[in-house]
Design a protein around this motif. Structure first.
Motif, PDB file in Angstrom:
ATOM      1  N   GLN A   1     -47.055 -36.023 -43.113  1.00 53.22           N
ATOM      2  CA  GLN A   1     -46.571 -35.182 -44.064  1.00 53.22           C
ATOM      3  C   GLN A   1     -45.532 -35.450 -44.844  1.00 53.22           C
ATOM      4  N   VAL A   2     -45.259 -34.890 -46.036  1.00 56.58           N
ATOM      5  CA  VAL A   2     -44.198 -35.155 -46.909  1.00 56.58           C
ATOM      6  C   VAL A   2     -42.850 -35.015 -46.475  1.00 56.58           C
ATOM      7  N   LEU A   3     -41.989 -35.911 -46.560  1.00 54.38           N
ATOM      8  CA  LEU A   3     -40.609 -35.892 -45.904  1.00 54.38           C
ATOM      9  C   LEU A   3     -39.598 -34.738 -46.416  1.00 54.38           C
ATOM     10  N   GLY A  12     -48.573 -42.350 -55.251  1.00 51.39           N
ATOM     11  CA  GLY A  12     -48.139 -43.585 -54.408  1.00 51.39           C
ATOM     12  C   GLY A  12     -49.187 -44.220 -53.730  1.00 51.39           C
ATOM     13  N   THR A  13     -48.343 -45.140 -52.944  1.00 48.53           N
ATOM     14  CA  THR A  13     -49.297 -46.104 -52.187  1.00 48.53           C
ATOM     15  C   THR A  13     -48.730 -45.867 -50.564  1.00 48.53           C
ATOM     16  N   ILE A  14     -49.815 -46.133 -49.774  1.00 50.63           N
ATOM     17  CA  ILE A  14     -49.326 -45.912 -48.402  1.00 50.63           C
ATOM     18  C   ILE A  14     -49.885 -47.412 -47.716  1.00 50.63           C
ATOM     19  N   THR A  15     -49.090 -48.326 -47.275  1.00 52.98           N
ATOM     20  CA  THR A  15     -49.340 -49.627 -46.561  1.00 52.98           C
ATOM     21  C   THR A  15     -49.066 -49.690 -45.051  1.00 52.98           C
ATOM     22  N   VAL A  16     -50.059 -50.263 -44.456  1.00 58.86           N
ATOM     23  CA  VAL A  16     -50.018 -50.221 -42.839  1.00 58.86           C
ATOM     24  C   VAL A  16     -49.703 -51.800 -42.732  1.00 58.86           C
ATOM     25  N   LYS A  30     -52.565 -42.372 -53.625  1.00 61.42           N
ATOM     26  CA  LYS A  30     -52.318 -41.163 -52.719  1.00 61.42           C
ATOM     27  C   LYS A  30     -51.278 -40.101 -53.380  1.00 61.42           C
ATOM     28  N   VAL A  31     -51.593 -38.826 -53.471  1.00 67.92           N
ATOM     29  CA  VAL A  31     -50.656 -37.959 -54.002  1.00 67.92           C
ATOM     30  C   VAL A  31     -50.155 -37.135 -53.003  1.00 67.92           C
ATOM     31  N   PHE A  32     -48.736 -36.965 -53.090  1.00 66.03           N
ATOM     32  CA  PHE A  32     -48.076 -36.436 -51.841  1.00 66.03           C
ATOM     33  C   PHE A  32     -47.675 -35.050 -52.372  1.00 66.03           C
ATOM     34  N   GLU A  33     -47.936 -34.226 -51.409  1.00 63.12           N
ATOM     35  CA  GLU A  33     -47.834 -32.847 -51.436  1.00 63.12           C
ATOM     36  C   GLU A  33     -46.929 -32.131 -50.141  1.00 63.12           C
ATOM     37  N   ASN A  34     -46.233 -31.219 -50.576  1.00 70.34           N
ATOM     38  CA  ASN A  34     -45.352 -30.423 -49.553  1.00 70.34           C
ATOM     39  C   ASN A  34     -46.492 -29.659 -48.611  1.00 70.34           C
ATOM     40  N   ILE A  53     -44.466 -46.227 -47.126  1.00 75.21           N
ATOM     41  CA  ILE A  53     -44.793 -45.006 -48.223  1.00 75.21           C
ATOM     42  C   ILE A  53     -43.862 -45.193 -49.473  1.00 75.21           C
ATOM     43  N   ARG A  54     -44.564 -45.618 -50.822  1.00 74.68           N
ATOM     44  CA  ARG A  54     -43.828 -45.810 -51.714  1.00 74.68           C
ATOM     45  C   ARG A  54     -44.294 -45.418 -52.892  1.00 74.68           C
ATOM     46  N   SER A  55     -43.300 -44.662 -53.734  1.00 76.11           N
ATOM     47  CA  SER A  55     -43.877 -44.043 -55.030  1.00 76.11           C
ATOM     48  C   SER A  55     -42.598 -44.172 -55.957  1.00 76.11           C
ATOM     49  N   GLY A  56     -42.789 -45.147 -56.874  1.00 73.11           N
ATOM     50  CA  GLY A  56     -41.894 -45.623 -57.966  1.00 73.11           C
ATOM     51  C   GLY A  56     -40.528 -45.933 -56.992  1.00 73.11           C
TER      52      GLY A  56
END
Length: 67
Positions: A1-3, A12-16, A30-34, A53-56
């Motif tokens: 969930q969005v923090l 952004g990008t999610i990397t495991v 990936k688009v992050f939404e509340n 989790i990275r976006s800019g």
């Protein structure tokens, strides 16, 4: 969930990573939404993983336990 609201609507990008820092899988675009959940199709063995989790300029790293 969005923090926080800072992430809402961001792309952004999610990397495991495994615990040694090796990339297991990356999920770009990936688009992050509340209030929204993002499901990641990932088959991984039981253990502790790091999720980045990275976006800019926004960046978050947390631990995930799979058992």
């Amino acid at each position: 969930q969005v923090l926080s609201d800072n992430w809402h609507g961001k792309l952004g990008t999610i990397t495991v990573f495994d615990i040694s820092g090796k990339i297991i899988k990356s999920f770009p675009g990936k688009v992050f939404e509340n209030g929204g959940l993002i499901y990641l199709p990932l088959k991984a063995a039981n253990g502790v993983y790091l999720v980045e989790i990275r976006s800019g300029a926004l960046n978050y790293v947390g631990k995930v336990l799979i058992n």
